[in-house]
Motif scaffolding. Structure first.
Motif, mmCIF file in Angstrom:
data_model
loop_
_atom_site.group_PDB
_atom_site.id
_atom_site.type_symbol
_atom_site.label_atom_id
_atom_site.label_comp_id
_atom_site.label_asym_id
_atom_site.label_seq_id
_atom_site.Cartn_x
_atom_site.Cartn_y
_atom_site.Cartn_z
ATOM 1 N N CYS A 105 -7.437 59.518 20.403
ATOM 2 C CA CYS A 105 -6.999 60.468 19.702
ATOM 3 C C CYS A 105 -8.108 61.158 18.595
ATOM 4 O O CYS A 105 -9.268 61.244 18.419
ATOM 5 C CB CYS A 105 -6.652 59.660 18.840
ATOM 6 N N GLU A 106 -7.620 62.481 18.663
ATOM 7 C CA GLU A 106 -8.032 63.516 17.525
ATOM 8 C C GLU A 106 -7.336 62.979 15.945
ATOM 9 O O GLU A 106 -8.378 63.383 15.432
ATOM 10 C CB GLU A 106 -7.709 64.716 18.138
ATOM 11 N N LEU A 125 -5.219 61.014 9.599
ATOM 12 C CA LEU A 125 -5.744 61.868 9.112
ATOM 13 C C LEU A 125 -5.354 62.745 10.448
ATOM 14 O O LEU A 125 -5.680 62.021 11.412
ATOM 15 C CB LEU A 125 -6.991 62.041 8.440
ATOM 16 N N ALA A 126 -4.608 63.782 10.502
ATOM 17 C CA ALA A 126 -4.757 64.448 11.616
ATOM 18 C C ALA A 126 -4.983 65.920 11.880
ATOM 19 O O ALA A 126 -5.383 66.251 10.277
ATOM 20 C CB ALA A 126 -3.004 64.829 11.900
ATOM 21 N N GLN A 137 -0.031 65.908 18.767
ATOM 22 C CA GLN A 137 -1.500 64.658 18.090
ATOM 23 C C GLN A 137 -0.155 63.252 18.285
ATOM 24 O O GLN A 137 -0.533 61.628 18.341
ATOM 25 C CB GLN A 137 -1.419 65.542 17.130
ATOM 26 N N ALA A 138 1.081 63.128 17.003
ATOM 27 C CA ALA A 138 1.554 61.616 16.820
ATOM 28 C C ALA A 138 2.180 61.584 18.283
ATOM 29 O O ALA A 138 2.156 60.426 18.539
ATOM 30 C CB ALA A 138 3.018 62.765 16.074
ATOM 31 N N ILE A 184 1.418 60.623 8.397
ATOM 32 C CA ILE A 184 0.056 61.831 8.193
ATOM 33 C C ILE A 184 -0.298 62.322 7.498
ATOM 34 O O ILE A 184 0.567 62.990 6.536
ATOM 35 C CB ILE A 184 0.363 62.618 9.085
ATOM 36 N N THR A 185 -1.087 61.339 6.660
ATOM 37 C CA THR A 185 -1.521 61.785 4.815
ATOM 38 C C THR A 185 -2.332 63.041 4.724
ATOM 39 O O THR A 185 -2.045 63.650 3.554
ATOM 40 C CB THR A 185 -1.933 60.992 4.463
#
Length: 191
Positions: A119-120, A143-144, A153-154, A180-181
């Motif tokens: 994943c990214e 982290l996204a 993304q999720a 996502i922090t």
């Protein structure tokens, strides 16, 4: 003599105006030399102290004008150090003929690795909670990147977790919660 004019050498018992206020060789307080330009212009010690304070003030403003950025690769190194802490956690049952278990830490490590490599996003932490019936609930913080929509993304991270948990670990997953922090500029900043 005017009331607002200080003598060239004030008495040495002048109380400090703030903690750390120091007395100059001429007898004036450093804080007074900074505040009173008339005295600073007339007295060589005050003038020199004022010039030094002005240089320090310029240097502080120059240093604080640009916020520092962390060195490249710092985030992965910090996460690797946190992950390296030996903390095996609970044993999670695996659905096999003979009773087999995997530690929560090893399952979490496998899931974080899957997210980090496919994943990214960058997985920061992963927690597996055993539920009734041999199922687990998975909670992951990550982290996204802000160059792709967060829901997209999720979904990618959630699919990766479900696939890895079922196919590679044999876990039955009831729920996947993502938190996502932080957001980072792009894939190069994350890895």
């Amino acid at each position: 003599m005017a009331l607002n004019h200080l003598p060239a050498h004030p008495p040495r018992h002048t109380p400090p105006r703030w903690p750390g206020d120091s007395l100059l060789p001429c007898g004036h307080l450093l804080s007074h030399a900074w505040d009173d330009q008339t005295t600073a212009a007339a007295c060589p010690s005050c003038r020199q102290a004022r010039q030094g304070l002005a240089e320090t003030n310029r240097a502080v403003h120059a240093l604080t004008a640009t916020p520092p950025s962390p060195p490249a690769g710092l985030m992965p190194r910090v996460l690797a150090a946190v992950r390296a802490h030996p903390h095996p956690g609970r044993l999670l049952p695996l659905p096999t003929i003979r009773p087999t278990h995997i530690t929560e830490a090893n399952a979490a490590k496998a899931l974080r690795h899957a997210v980090d490599t496919t994943c990214e996003a960058l997985a920061a932490s992963c927690r597996l909670t055993p539920l009734s019936g041999g199922e687990v609930a998975i909670t992951m913080t990550l982290l996204a990147t802000y160059d792709r929509p967060l829901p997209e993304q999720a979904d990618t991270v959630r699919r990766t977790i479900l696939t890895t948990a079922h196919r590679d670990l044999g876990l039955s997953v009831r729920a996947v919660d993502l938190c996502i922090t932080d957001l980072v500029p792009g894939t190069d900043s994350v890895t």
